[in-house]
Design a protein around this motif. Structure first.
Motif, PDB file in Angstrom:
ATOM      1  N   VAL A 109       0.872  -1.173   0.000  1.00  0.00           N
ATOM      2  CA  VAL A 109       0.000   0.000   0.000  1.00  0.00           C
ATOM      3  C   VAL A 109       0.909   1.223   0.000  1.00  0.00           C
ATOM      4  O   VAL A 109       1.710   1.411   0.924  1.00  0.00           O
ATOM      5  N   VAL A 110       0.810   2.042  -1.052  1.00  0.00           N
ATOM      6  CA  VAL A 110       1.711   3.177  -1.220  1.00  0.00           C
ATOM      7  C   VAL A 110       0.916   4.438  -1.527  1.00  0.00           C
ATOM      8  O   VAL A 110      -0.245   4.382  -1.950  1.00  0.00           O
ATOM      9  N   SER A 111       1.553   5.577  -1.334  1.00  0.00           N
ATOM     10  CA  SER A 111       0.956   6.860  -1.690  1.00  0.00           C
ATOM     11  C   SER A 111       2.075   7.868  -1.923  1.00  0.00           C
ATOM     12  O   SER A 111       3.236   7.617  -1.578  1.00  0.00           O
ATOM     13  N   GLY A 112       1.713   8.995  -2.518  1.00  0.00           N
ATOM     14  CA  GLY A 112       2.629  10.124  -2.625  1.00  0.00           C
ATOM     15  C   GLY A 112       3.860   9.908  -3.472  1.00  0.00           C
ATOM     16  O   GLY A 112       4.899  10.525  -3.231  1.00  0.00           O
ATOM     17  N   MET A 113       3.806   9.059  -4.484  1.00  0.00           N
ATOM     18  CA  MET A 113       4.970   8.874  -5.347  1.00  0.00           C
ATOM     19  C   MET A 113       5.244  10.135  -6.150  1.00  0.00           C
ATOM     20  O   MET A 113       4.351  10.721  -6.740  1.00  0.00           O
ATOM     21  N   ASP A 183      -2.007  11.611  -2.742  1.00  0.00           N
ATOM     22  CA  ASP A 183      -1.741  11.206  -1.365  1.00  0.00           C
ATOM     23  C   ASP A 183      -2.672  10.106  -0.899  1.00  0.00           C
ATOM     24  O   ASP A 183      -2.584   9.661   0.240  1.00  0.00           O
ATOM     25  N   THR A 184      -3.590   9.681  -1.756  1.00  0.00           N
ATOM     26  CA  THR A 184      -4.510   8.606  -1.401  1.00  0.00           C
ATOM     27  C   THR A 184      -3.807   7.256  -1.535  1.00  0.00           C
ATOM     28  O   THR A 184      -3.248   6.958  -2.585  1.00  0.00           O
ATOM     29  N   PRO A 185      -3.808   6.434  -0.492  1.00  0.00           N
ATOM     30  CA  PRO A 185      -3.127   5.139  -0.594  1.00  0.00           C
ATOM     31  C   PRO A 185      -3.714   4.267  -1.700  1.00  0.00           C
ATOM     32  O   PRO A 185      -4.926   4.232  -1.915  1.00  0.00           O
ATOM     33  N   VAL A 186      -2.840   3.570  -2.401  1.00  0.00           N
ATOM     34  CA  VAL A 186      -3.218   2.671  -3.486  1.00  0.00           C
ATOM     35  C   VAL A 186      -2.651   1.292  -3.188  1.00  0.00           C
ATOM     36  O   VAL A 186      -1.507   1.163  -2.748  1.00  0.00           O
ATOM     37  N   ILE A 187      -3.460   0.261  -3.413  1.00  0.00           N
ATOM     38  CA  ILE A 187      -3.013  -1.118  -3.207  1.00  0.00           C
ATOM     39  C   ILE A 187      -2.357  -1.621  -4.489  1.00  0.00           C
ATOM     40  O   ILE A 187      -2.949  -1.555  -5.564  1.00  0.00           O
ATOM     41  N   ILE A 188      -1.142  -2.119  -4.364  1.00  0.00           N
ATOM     42  CA  ILE A 188      -0.428  -2.716  -5.487  1.00  0.00           C
ATOM     43  C   ILE A 188      -0.338  -4.216  -5.233  1.00  0.00           C
ATOM     44  O   ILE A 188       0.165  -4.658  -4.205  1.00  0.00           O
ATOM     45  N   SER A 189      -0.854  -4.987  -6.166  1.00  0.00           N
ATOM     46  CA  SER A 189      -0.866  -6.441  -6.062  1.00  0.00           C
ATOM     47  C   SER A 189       0.089  -7.005  -7.109  1.00  0.00           C
ATOM     48  O   SER A 189      -0.048  -6.722  -8.287  1.00  0.00           O
ATOM     49  N   VAL A 190       1.058  -7.774  -6.661  1.00  0.00           N
ATOM     50  CA  VAL A 190       2.098  -8.278  -7.555  1.00  0.00           C
ATOM     51  C   VAL A 190       2.106  -9.804  -7.525  1.00  0.00           C
ATOM     52  O   VAL A 190       2.244 -10.397  -6.459  1.00  0.00           O
ATOM     53  N   VAL A 191       1.965 -10.431  -8.682  1.00  0.00           N
ATOM     54  CA  VAL A 191       2.078 -11.879  -8.804  1.00  0.00           C
ATOM     55  C   VAL A 191       3.318 -12.183  -9.643  1.00  0.00           C
ATOM     56  O   VAL A 191       3.459 -11.691 -10.755  1.00  0.00           O
ATOM     57  N   ILE A 192       4.220 -12.977  -9.097  1.00  0.00           N
ATOM     58  CA  ILE A 192       5.496 -13.270  -9.747  1.00  0.00           C
ATOM     59  C   ILE A 192       5.632 -14.783  -9.813  1.00  0.00           C
ATOM     60  O   ILE A 192       6.196 -15.415  -8.904  1.00  0.00           O
ATOM     61  N   PRO A 193       5.096 -15.431 -10.851  1.00  0.00           N
ATOM     62  CA  PRO A 193       5.047 -16.894 -10.886  1.00  0.00           C
ATOM     63  C   PRO A 193       6.393 -17.569 -10.662  1.00  0.00           C
ATOM     64  O   PRO A 193       6.473 -18.594  -9.978  1.00  0.00           O
ATOM     65  N   ASN A 194       7.461 -17.021 -11.240  1.00  0.00           N
ATOM     66  CA  ASN A 194       8.773 -17.655 -11.103  1.00  0.00           C
ATOM     67  C   ASN A 194       9.513 -17.221  -9.849  1.00  0.00           C
ATOM     68  O   ASN A 194      10.602 -17.716  -9.568  1.00  0.00           O
ATOM     69  N   HIS A 218       2.811   2.179   3.381  1.00  0.00           N
ATOM     70  CA  HIS A 218       1.936   2.001   4.536  1.00  0.00           C
ATOM     71  C   HIS A 218       1.859   0.552   5.014  1.00  0.00           C
ATOM     72  O   HIS A 218       1.566   0.306   6.184  1.00  0.00           O
ATOM     73  N   HIS A 219       2.093  -0.387   4.127  1.00  0.00           N
ATOM     74  CA  HIS A 219       1.964  -1.800   4.479  1.00  0.00           C
ATOM     75  C   HIS A 219       2.659  -2.622   3.393  1.00  0.00           C
ATOM     76  O   HIS A 219       2.652  -2.231   2.221  1.00  0.00           O
ATOM     77  N   THR A 243      -5.792   0.699   5.903  1.00  0.00           N
ATOM     78  CA  THR A 243      -5.100   1.886   5.420  1.00  0.00           C
ATOM     79  C   THR A 243      -5.994   2.940   4.776  1.00  0.00           C
ATOM     80  O   THR A 243      -5.531   4.044   4.515  1.00  0.00           O
ATOM     81  N   GLY A 244      -7.255   2.599   4.514  1.00  0.00           N
ATOM     82  CA  GLY A 244      -8.130   3.532   3.815  1.00  0.00           C
ATOM     83  C   GLY A 244      -7.940   3.556   2.321  1.00  0.00           C
ATOM     84  O   GLY A 244      -8.477   4.434   1.633  1.00  0.00           O
ATOM     85  N   ALA A 245      -7.165   2.604   1.778  1.00  0.00           N
ATOM     86  CA  ALA A 245      -6.969   2.535   0.333  1.00  0.00           C
ATOM     87  C   ALA A 245      -8.272   2.158  -0.361  1.00  0.00           C
ATOM     88  O   ALA A 245      -9.065   1.384   0.167  1.00  0.00           O
TER      89      ALA A 245
END
Length: 247
Positions: A109-113, A183-194, A218-219, A243-245
């Protein structure tokens, strides 16, 4: 006629378990990382002698919530800052590092990039100790999902790069600034099969250049193995509640 039983209390019917009871700790079988940045797990120094107390304190050591991994800043100057709800990386020299471990599914969970050092528009989130390739990025309006394998054998990074494909010897896709620069938190979901060996947070090295990212973290939850679709949705809802994302 009303039943004399209350659900879950002297009742033949089991009580419903509310969603708020779920915790991702229950999904770990082996390996992985759980960083919620709770104050008891944060220290101002890499040795873990000076606790973090207030927002604005530097963070030199972060304990994993599972008690299995320790992330440290490689120098005092590299320490991110505690915000009260996570860590802020300055995009100049801040980073955290830990012994590398293979992960195949990661939630952040990230924000403010707002960019950082190294080159225009490079937003590293986490990487191996030595990075040669980026991942393919797939983006939607409400949640960013990164799904792919390294373009060649070797080390890899996961990050965002809002410019033309081909940079950093990998493949990138245009990033909508409305998603990540707010500044709003965003959920990043990463799938890395290998799998990828997670070692650094907020830093990558590619094409003989160091890249760092200005952002708030944030997490972070990383699993050694991929989880089910149902469990993935539970993790996403857990993070949104915490986190409020936006979902």
């Amino acid at each position: 006629m009303l039943s004399p039983f209350k659900e879950g209390f002297n009742s033949p019917f089991p009580a419903r378990i509310p969603a708020s009871v779920f915790h991702p700790q229950s999904l770990f079988s082996s390996g992985g990382v759980l960083l919620d940045f709770a104050v008891p797990n944060l220290f101002q120094d890499a040795a873990g002698q000076v606790p973090v107390i207030d927002p604005g304190d530097p963070v030199g050591r972060v304990l994993d919530g599972r008690g299995s991994t320790v992330f440290v800043a490689p120098s005092d100057a590299a320490r991110p800052t505690y915000t009260g709800g996570g860590l802020s990386f300055d995009g100049v020299d801040d980073m955290l590092t830990a012994p590398a471990q293979v992960v195949r599914e990661v939630f952040m969970v990230v924000s403010g990039m707002s960019g950082g050092t190294g080159a225009d528009g490079v937003y590293p989130l986490f990487s191996e100790a030595t990075v040669n390739r980026n991942y393919v990025h797939v983006i939607n309006d409400r949640r960013i999902s990164l799904d792919g394998t390294t373009s060649t054998a070797g080390a890899a990074a996961v990050g965002l790069a809002p410019y033309e494909p081909g940079t950093l010897d990998g493949e990138n896709i245009t990033l909508s600034s409305g998603n990540m620069l707010s500044d709003t938190p965003v959920i990043i979901s990463v799938v890395i099969p290998n799998g990828v060996e997670m070692a650094n947070i907020g830093y990558l090295r590619a094409s003989n250049t160091d890249y760092r990212n200005h952002f708030n973290l944030h997490h972070l939850i990383a699993f050694a193995d991929q989880i089910s679709d149902e469990d993935r949705e539970q993790v996403i809802r857990y993070l949104a509640d915490k986190t409020g994302a936006a979902l």
